[in-house]
Structure formats: C-alpha cells, structure tokens
Design an enzyme around this catalytic site. Structure first.
Site, PDB file in Angstrom:
ATOM      1  N   ASP A  20      38.740  31.286  36.218  1.00 47.75           N
ATOM      2  CA  ASP A  20      39.395  32.443  36.824  1.00 47.75           C
ATOM      3  C   ASP A  20      39.501  33.619  35.843  1.00 47.75           C
ATOM      4  O   ASP A  20      39.666  33.415  34.642  1.00 47.75           O
ATOM      5  CB  ASP A  20      40.805  32.023  37.283  1.00 47.75           C
ATOM      6  CG  ASP A  20      41.384  32.986  38.304  1.00 47.75           C
ATOM      7  OD1 ASP A  20      40.658  33.880  38.780  1.00 47.75           O
ATOM      8  OD2 ASP A  20      42.579  32.846  38.634  1.00 47.75           O
TER       9      ASP A  20
ATOM     10  N   ARG B 217      33.043  44.476  38.567  1.00 52.87           N
ATOM     11  CA  ARG B 217      33.429  43.060  38.623  1.00 52.87           C
ATOM     12  C   ARG B 217      32.255  42.114  38.347  1.00 52.87           C
ATOM     13  O   ARG B 217      32.409  41.079  37.725  1.00 52.87           O
ATOM     14  CB  ARG B 217      34.021  42.744  40.007  1.00 52.87           C
ATOM     15  CG  ARG B 217      35.396  43.355  40.226  1.00 52.87           C
ATOM     16  CD  ARG B 217      35.911  43.038  41.625  1.00 52.87           C
ATOM     17  NE  ARG B 217      35.992  41.606  41.877  1.00 52.87           N
ATOM     18  CZ  ARG B 217      37.002  40.826  41.468  1.00 52.87           C
ATOM     19  NH1 ARG B 217      38.004  41.339  40.800  1.00 52.87           N
ATOM     20  NH2 ARG B 217      37.000  39.537  41.740  1.00 52.87           N
TER      21      ARG B 217
ATOM     22  N   HIS C 207      31.413  38.516  36.192  1.00 54.16           N
ATOM     23  CA  HIS C 207      30.792  37.255  36.626  1.00 54.16           C
ATOM     24  C   HIS C 207      29.598  36.906  35.727  1.00 54.16           C
ATOM     25  O   HIS C 207      29.342  35.747  35.454  1.00 54.16           O
ATOM     26  CB  HIS C 207      30.371  37.343  38.092  1.00 54.16           C
ATOM     27  CG  HIS C 207      31.539  37.465  39.035  1.00 54.16           C
ATOM     28  ND1 HIS C 207      32.652  36.673  38.938  1.00 54.16           N
ATOM     29  CD2 HIS C 207      31.777  38.306  40.079  1.00 54.16           C
ATOM     30  CE1 HIS C 207      33.529  37.005  39.889  1.00 54.16           C
ATOM     31  NE2 HIS C 207      33.019  37.997  40.585  1.00 54.16           N
TER      32      HIS C 207
ATOM     33  N   GLU D 218      36.724  29.969  50.608  1.00 51.58           N
ATOM     34  CA  GLU D 218      37.492  31.203  50.868  1.00 51.58           C
ATOM     35  C   GLU D 218      36.814  32.434  50.238  1.00 51.58           C
ATOM     36  O   GLU D 218      37.055  33.570  50.659  1.00 51.58           O
ATOM     37  CB  GLU D 218      38.917  31.101  50.301  1.00 51.58           C
ATOM     38  CG  GLU D 218      39.838  30.151  51.064  1.00 51.58           C
ATOM     39  CD  GLU D 218      39.508  28.672  50.870  1.00 51.58           C
ATOM     40  OE1 GLU D 218      39.074  28.291  49.748  1.00 51.58           O
ATOM     41  OE2 GLU D 218      39.645  27.893  51.829  1.00 51.58           O
TER      42      GLU D 218
ATOM     43  N   LEU E 283      25.795  14.463  30.153  1.00 55.18           N
ATOM     44  CA  LEU E 283      26.891  15.153  30.832  1.00 55.18           C
ATOM     45  C   LEU E 283      26.534  15.265  32.311  1.00 55.18           C
ATOM     46  O   LEU E 283      25.410  15.620  32.648  1.00 55.18           O
ATOM     47  CB  LEU E 283      27.070  16.566  30.249  1.00 55.18           C
ATOM     48  CG  LEU E 283      28.117  17.431  30.957  1.00 55.18           C
ATOM     49  CD1 LEU E 283      29.523  17.059  30.491  1.00 55.18           C
ATOM     50  CD2 LEU E 283      27.894  18.919  30.677  1.00 55.18           C
TER      51      LEU E 283
ATOM     52  N   ARG F 234      42.802  25.880  34.294  1.00 57.56           N
ATOM     53  CA  ARG F 234      42.633  27.123  35.050  1.00 57.56           C
ATOM     54  C   ARG F 234      42.914  28.268  34.089  1.00 57.56           C
ATOM     55  O   ARG F 234      44.023  28.387  33.572  1.00 57.56           O
ATOM     56  CB  ARG F 234      43.586  27.201  36.241  1.00 57.56           C
ATOM     57  CG  ARG F 234      43.358  28.499  37.016  1.00 57.56           C
ATOM     58  CD  ARG F 234      44.201  28.626  38.260  1.00 57.56           C
ATOM     59  NE  ARG F 234      43.724  29.773  39.018  1.00 57.56           N
ATOM     60  CZ  ARG F 234      43.705  29.875  40.336  1.00 57.56           C
ATOM     61  NH1 ARG F 234      44.149  28.887  41.066  1.00 57.56           N
ATOM     62  NH2 ARG F 234      43.239  30.953  40.928  1.00 57.56           N
TER      63      ARG F 234
HETATM   64  C1  FPP Z   1      36.863  33.821  39.481  1.00 58.88           C
HETATM   65  O1  FPP Z   1      37.113  35.080  38.911  1.00 58.88           O
HETATM   66  C2  FPP Z   1      35.457  33.533  39.420  1.00 58.88           C
HETATM   67  C3  FPP Z   1      34.611  33.344  40.477  1.00 58.88           C
HETATM   68  C4  FPP Z   1      35.001  33.414  41.891  1.00 58.88           C
HETATM   69  C5  FPP Z   1      33.188  33.080  40.280  1.00 58.88           C
HETATM   70  C6  FPP Z   1      32.905  32.068  39.204  1.00 58.88           C
HETATM   71  C7  FPP Z   1      31.493  32.107  38.913  1.00 58.88           C
HETATM   72  C8  FPP Z   1      30.955  32.139  37.692  1.00 58.88           C
HETATM   73  C9  FPP Z   1      31.693  32.088  36.430  1.00 58.88           C
HETATM   74  C10 FPP Z   1      29.500  32.198  37.639  1.00 58.88           C
HETATM   75  C11 FPP Z   1      28.890  31.022  36.968  1.00 58.88           C
HETATM   76  C12 FPP Z   1      28.802  29.805  37.738  1.00 58.88           C
HETATM   77  C13 FPP Z   1      27.683  29.106  37.958  1.00 58.88           C
HETATM   78  C14 FPP Z   1      27.762  27.745  38.492  1.00 58.88           C
HETATM   79  C15 FPP Z   1      26.355  29.626  37.680  1.00 58.88           C
HETATM   80  P1  FPP Z   1      37.727  36.226  39.832  1.00 58.88           P
HETATM   81  O2  FPP Z   1      36.622  37.023  40.393  1.00 58.88           O
HETATM   82  O3  FPP Z   1      38.617  35.595  40.853  1.00 58.88           O
HETATM   83  O4  FPP Z   1      38.541  37.048  38.802  1.00 58.88           O
HETATM   84  P2  FPP Z   1      39.867  37.869  39.084  1.00 58.88           P
HETATM   85  O5  FPP Z   1      40.913  36.875  39.532  1.00 58.88           O
HETATM   86  O6  FPP Z   1      40.180  38.454  37.756  1.00 58.88           O
HETATM   87  O7  FPP Z   1      39.536  38.880  40.132  1.00 58.88           O
END
Ligand code: FPP
Length: 240
Positions: free
Chosen positions: A21, A34, A38, A68, A132, A185
C-alpha cells in the site's frame, strides 16, 4: 540480529503476505502521477522477492489488484494493466534466475486475454522452481474466495458433517500453501481490505509506516526481526 545481517532460522516466517500500500501517496509526495508510484512499487517488489529468496522465506503472497480495484479511475486501471502486462514478461527471466515459482490467486477470468496468457505462461515456465513460491493475488477478493469455496463444496455434494476448517482450506485458492505467518501492510494503514480473510486467522500483523516503494530489504529484515520477537499463541496460553 546475526552478523550476517540475517535473522536466525527459527525466527524466519515460512510465509509472508504483503499488502503493498501507498504507491499513490509515494508519487503524490514527489509531485509525480500515481502510475509512477505503481512503477516504483513494481521495482520494489523485485527487491523484496530477492531478499525473501536470500533470507529463506518459502512463500510470498502479494496483493497486486483486488476485486474492488476495478472501481478506480479508468486511466489508472488501464495503466496498472499495462504495467502488469510489461512486468509479467520482463520479470519472468528474473523469477527463473531466482528459482521462484509463480502462482496466481483470484479470478483469472477477469484478466484481459493478453495478460492472462502471459500469467499462464509464467506459471507453466516456473512450475519446477521451489526456492520461493510467489503467489500473486490479482483480481482477488477474500470474500469471493470463500464464496467460491462454498459453491465448490456444495457442487460436489460434500455432506455437512464432513465440512470442517481443514476441508474448507482445501477449497481455497491457496490450497497447497501454508497459512501466512506474517502479514505486512505498508503505508501506516491498518486494515485487512478483503485480503486472505480465511488464511490470516492467526497471522502476526506488522504495519510499517513507510509507503510500499520505500519498503526495502532493510525494512523487510526489520519486520522479520520483529516477527521473531512475537509470541504466537493461537488462542491458547503458553506453558510457563
Ligand atoms: C496500492 O497502492 C497498490 C496497488 C493497488 C497496486 C499494487 C501493484 C504493484 C505494486 C505493482 C506490482 C505488482 C505486480 C504483481 C507486478 P495505492 O494505489 O492504493 O496507494 P495509495 O493508498 O497511496 O493511493
């Protein structure tokens, strides 16, 4: 911690699950879009996989996209799908090098066909690796998982007196994987958010106060060290 910078063996969780997160907030704090968060989060996942292999964690489950998350703005969902598309291809060689086996939990049918093909190819090509097990939760929802399990149990006509926790576990997406010992988390949020509702019943939880892209090897080792200090009682009282 030992001189090698690695925790002693008995303190290492066999299975770590992570809610990655804070990518969006990480990006915003830098004045970036944003999706840049990612991307940075994806780079970080590679570091964490490497560190898990090195330390001897056997199972790593990451929450990449929840049922969601489809409700996010269209351009973010599209951007994330683009990142997954790239990543599954690019990182396959790395997973093979690390001896990691790719698995998926969630509903594959929600994935666009090109991505689904890449994931299926990745699962097939890494199936003999055992250093793993990397479970990627994509289009995953803990409640959906339980609903799917109930449907399958009923469809198979299992008599009610045979239904117990052990049997239900066998109908979960994670059927061959031990329950997580530790769930992390990042970003300071303290919620389960529909993640591994069944499996995390007795997991230890750690909520580091850093955004996911900043949760590196050092933070992982610190979390493992904290886990090693916890006393797991599984609802019981330990003998004096
Ligand atoms: C949460 O941050 C993150 C996500 C919804 C996406 C997680 C995906 C990755 C880290 C990409 C890598 C994964 C793989 C398997 C290739 P958020 O967008 O909710 O952040 P915020 O709460 O600060 O808005």
């Amino acid at each position: 911690m030992a001189k090698t910078d690695q925790p002693a063996d008995d303190s290492i969780p066999q299975h770590i699950a992570i809610i990655m997160d804070g990518n969006g907030r990480w990006a915003r704090a830098r004045g970036l879009p944003r999706l840049a968060g990612h991307r940075a989060g994806t780079e970080n996942l590679r570091r964490i996989i490497k560190a898990c292999v090195e330390v001897g964690v056997k199972y790593l489950t990451v929450y990449a996209f929840s049922t969601e998350n489809w409700g996010r703005p269209e351009d973010e969902v599209e951007g994330l799908m683009g990142i997954f598309d790239e990543v599954f291809e690019r990182e396959l060689a790395e997973l093979l090098r690390e001896g990691a086996q790719l698995r998926h939990i969630g509903r594959l049918e929600g994935m666009r066909p090109s991505l689904r093909k890449k994931v299926e190819k990745g699962i097939e090509q890494t199936k003999d690796n055992d250093r793993l097990i990397l479970n990627v939760a994509f289009n995953y929802g803990g409640r959906d998982e339980i609903v799917d399990a109930i449907k399958a149990i009923m469809a198979e006509g299992v008599p009610p007196e045979q239904v117990d926790a052990e049997l239900v576990s066998k109908y979960m997406y994670t059927k061959d994987v031990p329950d997580p010992d530790l769930v992390i988390r990042t970003s300071g949020e303290q919620r389960i958010s529909n993640f591994l509702l069944w499996q995390a019943a007795y997991a230890e939880w750690i909520f580091p106060d850093v955004y996911w892209p900043d949760f590196g090897r050092e933070q992982l080792l610190a979390a493992i060290e904290e886990y090693g200090r916890r006393e797991r009682r599984y609802g019981k009282v330990l003998e004096e």
